[in-house]
Design a protein around this motif. Structure first.
Motif, short mmCIF file in Angstrom:
data_model
loop_
_atom_site.label_atom_id
_atom_site.label_comp_id
_atom_site.label_asym_id
_atom_site.label_seq_id
_atom_site.Cartn_x
_atom_site.Cartn_y
_atom_site.Cartn_z
N ASN A 41 165.46 119.79 119.33
CA ASN A 41 164.01 119.77 119.13
C ASN A 41 163.60 120.84 118.12
O ASN A 41 162.70 121.64 118.37
CB ASN A 41 163.28 119.96 120.46
CG ASN A 41 161.78 119.68 120.30
OD1 ASN A 41 161.37 118.99 119.36
ND2 ASN A 41 160.97 120.20 121.20
N ARG A 42 164.25 120.83 116.99
CA ARG A 42 163.94 121.80 115.94
C ARG A 42 164.36 121.23 114.59
O ARG A 42 165.05 120.24 114.50
CB ARG A 42 164.64 123.14 116.20
CG ARG A 42 166.18 123.07 116.17
CD ARG A 42 166.79 124.38 116.66
NE ARG A 42 166.45 124.61 118.07
CZ ARG A 42 165.95 125.74 118.54
NH1 ARG A 42 165.72 126.76 117.72
NH2 ARG A 42 165.67 125.88 119.82
N VAL A 43 163.96 121.91 113.52
CA VAL A 43 164.28 121.51 112.16
C VAL A 43 165.16 122.58 111.54
O VAL A 43 164.84 123.77 111.60
CB VAL A 43 163.01 121.33 111.32
CG1 VAL A 43 163.37 120.98 109.88
CG2 VAL A 43 162.11 120.25 111.92
N SER A 44 166.28 122.15 110.95
CA SER A 44 167.18 123.08 110.25
C SER A 44 167.34 122.60 108.81
O SER A 44 167.40 121.40 108.54
CB SER A 44 168.54 123.13 110.93
OG SER A 44 168.44 123.68 112.22
N THR A 45 167.43 123.57 107.91
CA THR A 45 167.60 123.27 106.48
C THR A 45 169.03 123.58 106.07
O THR A 45 169.58 124.61 106.47
CB THR A 45 166.63 124.10 105.65
OG1 THR A 45 165.31 123.84 106.10
CG2 THR A 45 166.74 123.72 104.17
N ARG A 61 160.84 122.56 100.52
CA ARG A 61 159.73 123.06 101.36
C ARG A 61 158.87 121.92 101.88
O ARG A 61 158.50 121.87 103.06
CB ARG A 61 158.90 124.05 100.54
CG ARG A 61 157.78 124.69 101.33
CD ARG A 61 157.04 125.69 100.45
NE ARG A 61 155.92 126.30 101.16
CZ ARG A 61 155.07 127.18 100.63
NH1 ARG A 61 155.24 127.56 99.36
NH2 ARG A 61 154.09 127.67 101.34
N GLY A 62 158.53 120.99 100.97
CA GLY A 62 157.71 119.86 101.40
C GLY A 62 158.44 118.98 102.41
O GLY A 62 157.85 118.49 103.36
N ALA A 63 159.75 118.80 102.21
CA ALA A 63 160.52 117.98 103.13
C ALA A 63 160.58 118.62 104.51
O ALA A 63 160.51 117.94 105.54
CB ALA A 63 161.94 117.79 102.59
N ARG A 64 160.71 119.93 104.55
CA ARG A 64 160.74 120.61 105.86
C ARG A 64 159.40 120.45 106.58
O ARG A 64 159.36 120.28 107.80
CB ARG A 64 161.07 122.09 105.67
CG ARG A 64 161.21 122.82 106.99
CD ARG A 64 161.59 124.28 106.82
NE ARG A 64 161.63 124.92 108.13
CZ ARG A 64 162.70 124.99 108.89
NH1 ARG A 64 163.84 124.45 108.46
NH2 ARG A 64 162.66 125.57 110.07
N CYS A 70 156.95 115.32 111.76
CA CYS A 70 157.59 114.25 112.53
C CYS A 70 158.05 114.76 113.89
O CYS A 70 157.91 114.08 114.91
CB CYS A 70 158.77 113.68 111.76
SG CYS A 70 158.34 112.64 110.36
N ARG A 71 158.65 115.94 113.88
CA ARG A 71 159.15 116.50 115.15
C ARG A 71 158.00 116.66 116.15
O ARG A 71 158.12 116.30 117.33
CB ARG A 71 159.81 117.85 114.89
CG ARG A 71 160.47 118.46 116.13
CD ARG A 71 160.84 119.90 115.91
NE ARG A 71 159.67 120.75 115.75
CZ ARG A 71 158.91 121.20 116.76
NH1 ARG A 71 159.22 120.87 118.01
NH2 ARG A 71 157.86 121.95 116.53
N VAL A 72 156.89 117.21 115.67
CA VAL A 72 155.74 117.42 116.57
C VAL A 72 155.20 116.08 117.05
O VAL A 72 154.88 115.91 118.24
CB VAL A 72 154.65 118.23 115.84
CG1 VAL A 72 153.39 118.30 116.69
CG2 VAL A 72 155.16 119.63 115.52
N GLY A 117 167.59 117.56 110.35
CA GLY A 117 168.32 118.25 109.30
C GLY A 117 167.72 117.89 107.96
O GLY A 117 167.42 116.73 107.71
N VAL A 118 167.50 118.89 107.08
CA VAL A 118 166.80 118.67 105.82
C VAL A 118 167.64 119.24 104.67
O VAL A 118 168.20 120.34 104.79
CB VAL A 118 165.41 119.34 105.84
CG1 VAL A 118 164.69 119.10 104.51
CG2 VAL A 118 164.59 118.85 107.01
N THR A 119 167.70 118.51 103.60
CA THR A 119 168.28 119.02 102.36
C THR A 119 167.53 118.40 101.20
O THR A 119 166.68 117.52 101.38
CB THR A 119 169.79 118.71 102.28
OG1 THR A 119 170.34 119.41 101.16
CG2 THR A 119 170.04 117.22 102.09
#
Length: 612
Positions: free
Chosen positions: A566-570, A503-506, A512-514, A535-537
């Motif tokens: 331009n998005r974040v995926s887990t 959760r914190g990494a996302r 960062c994305r913003v 991409g986050v894991t």
């Protein structure tokens, strides 16, 4: 280069045993020496027998037997044992001739094992005794060892100097062949070329003494020279005319080299079928040598042929393999250059230390004399001490700065000033090991700039560099001292977050994305949008293995690309495998409207090779 060192080391141990042939043991030494290249298996058995009889040998014979023992270990691939034996002989050999032979062989072993830094250090010890060798062959072996390793680390002007010294020393036919061959390699590395007759003469000389490998290496130099001069038929005829001879040697590197050059030359003439055949043969003979130039050339030829045929799928596969081979070759070349720079720095530091010790010794002598002088002499001593302390401080500071500079060069990406891939991997592996022992959470954020190639193509690489620097500066603010932020590819970055859950990494990734999307590009002189896909894991999903974390984060990143960028995926374990995603990418390349710009198909690469 490894295979070239293997060829040269087969010629390396000299025939000094002939001088010992007066005794039965000396004759056996001489006989073993004669068959070391023609019958390696029999040679090893002979050396084993001599080891059992060593008690009957003279001290000189036992020392020479140790040299043959080291050579036998090299043939068996026991490089550590051969290095130990040769190091002792170089340091403690009873005469200069044996020291030089041992040092020359040791330099070659380090070249074979790609430990160029240690090879250069050994070369310094070798060159300090090479001129004291009485035997001309031993002396020339030492000089040829210097030529070999300097050519391999890209210092071709130094390689030429030592090859010229051998040629000026009236060498025998074999060393004349080797020195001429390596001198031509040195000249080619410097971008210099001789008249055609010089190459023909060198090849003929080596051929006449039964050295087809050396002869055909020279022919490959001549073929490149002709091709650079705009000739095509002549180099093709030269290489094709000796191709069967090259294959008969069984020397895999030379076979690959000849076929790669023929593939390149024939493609330039439009002989697509023959070019394809030669390229595939070149690749078949590259087992275990994935950092060679012939492999890169062969894949580029196959990629060009696939493009000509309109086979987008094959073109994509071959281009990726070319990129991997070319990158591996450039990394290997850079590593050799860095090894030379490190050893040069060490040599300078040692020279400075010796100079300091000499000055300290002078000071002690002055103190002894000054102790009996009057007060005025004492004041002179104080002045000398001040000068000495200043000198010591200056050189110590200069040496420290040089060491710090070399360390920064080895750990930092020159453009963005963040960790380079190698240092990021190294630090991340240590952090993950510690976290695994402590049971702490670790998360990995990976992101790739969207449409970056389009920015480079439209506004130039200076603008692209500006973007990479701004992105690095903005994202660095989200990293703590315990985190690791690195550039792991052209426009690809990764952040390893210690003590951070998914959760914190996302949340960090979203920040960062913003921040990236808010960068004002007008400062670069152009107006365009900058975005990135993330991409986050985390260790809770992917464990503490860096390769798996990178692979899973990469899959999540790729999903962000597919879903519009331009998005974040887990990573959730439900990502299509690469083989399916590759089919989608290839089908999109073959649509009737023509292939999209390269950045439209994300740069998705497997990460099993990132841990170096």
């Amino acid at each position: 280069m490894f295979m070239r060192a293997c060829w040269i080391v087969m010629l390396w141990v000299a025939v000094a045993a002939a001088a010992m042939a007066a005794s039965d043991f000396g004759k056996a030494l001489h006989d073993a020496d004669l068959i070391r290249t023609s019958d390696p298996a029999k040679f090893r058995r002979a050396v084993e027998d001599l080891d059992k009889r060593a008690g009957t040998a003279t001290r000189e014979e036992r020392q020479y037997l140790r040299l043959l023992d080291a050579y036998s270990m090299i043939l068996a691939g026991e490089f550590d044992g051969s290095i130990r034996e040769l190091t002792v002989l170089l340091a403690q050999g009873p005469d200069a001739d044996l020291k030089v032979r041992a040092g020359a062989l040791l330099v070659n072993v380090y070249a074979m094992t790609r430990d160029f830094a240690e090879g250069l250090r050994t070369l310094d010890d070798l060159l300090s005794v090479v001129d004291s060798a009485k035997d001309k062959d031993a002396r020339q072996q030492g000089l040829l060892a210097a030529t070999l390793i300097y050519n391999q680390v890209g210092q071709y002007h130094l390689g030429q100097q030592y090859a010229d010294r051998v040629l000026a020393d009236a060498p025998g036919e074999r060393y004349l062949c080797m020195a001429s061959n390596m001198r031509l390699e040195s000249l080619q590395g410097q971008g210099k070329a001789l008249a055609d007759e010089a190459y023909v003469e060198a090849a003929t000389r080596c051929q006449e003494i039964g050295e087809p490998i050396a002869a055909n290496l020279v022919r490959s130099y001549l073929a490149r020279k002709w091709f650079d001069e705009g000739k095509v038929d002549a180099p093709i005829g030269l290489l094709a005319g000796h191709l069967d001879e090259v294959h008969a040697t069984g020397y895999r590197y030379l076979i690959s080299e000849f076929n790669a050059l023929l593939a390149k030359f024939r493609l330039s003439r439009g002989d697509v079928a023959l070019a394809e055949y030669n390229a595939k043969v070149a690749i078949e003979h590259q087992d275990g040598f994935q950092t060679s130039l012939p492999l890169s050339v062969a894949y580029m030829v196959l990629y060009s042929i696939a493009q000509k045929r309109g086979d987008a799928a094959a073109a994509l596969v071959y281009y990726r393999r070319y990129a991997e081979a070319d990158k591996a070759y450039l990394n290997e070349t850079k590593a050799r250059e860095i090894a030379y720079q490190i050893v040069q720095s060490e040599t300078k530091a040692q020279a400075q230390q010796i100079e300091l010790l000499n000055r300290e010794n002078q000071l002690l002598q002055l103190q002894h004399g000054i102790s009996v002088q009057k007060a005025q002499t004492s004041r002179l001593l104080i002045l000398l001490l001040v000068v000495l302390v200043g000198t010591v401080s200056y050189w110590a500071l200069k040496t420290k700065r040089m060491q710090m500079s070399l360390r920064r060069m080895a750990e930092t990406d020159a453009l963005t000033s963040v960790c380079n891939r190698h240092y990021f991997n190294q630090q991340s592996v240590q952090t993950l090991a510690h976290a695994a022992r402590a049971g702490e959470d670790v998360a990995l954020v990976m992101f790739d700039l969207d449409h970056f190639k389009s920015i480079n193509d439209r506004f130039g690489h200076d603008t692209g560099d500006w973007v990479l620097k701004r992105v690095s500066d903005h994202c660095r603010t989200f990293c703590r001292r315990v985190d690791h932020f690195g550039r792991i590819g052209g426009e690809e970055f990764a952040i390893l977050l210690s003590g951070c859950d998914l959760r914190g990494a996302r949340r960090v990734a979203e920040d960062c994305r913003v921040r990236i999307a808010s960068i004002d590009s007008q400062a670069s002189g152009h107006k365009f949008l900058i975005t990135a896909s993330f991409g986050v894991t985390a260790s809770s999903l992917s464990g503490y293995d860096l390769a798996k974390l990178l692979s899973h984060a990469d899959k999540a990143l790729y999903r962000s690309k597919r879903q519009g960028r331009n998005r974040v995926s887990t990573f959730d374990g439900d990502v299509q495998p690469w083989t399916q995603l590759q089919v989608v990418a290839i089908e999109s390349l073959s649509t009737p409207g023509g292939p999209p710009a390269p950045e439209e198909a994300p740069d998705h690469r497997p990460f099993q090779n990132l841990i170096s």
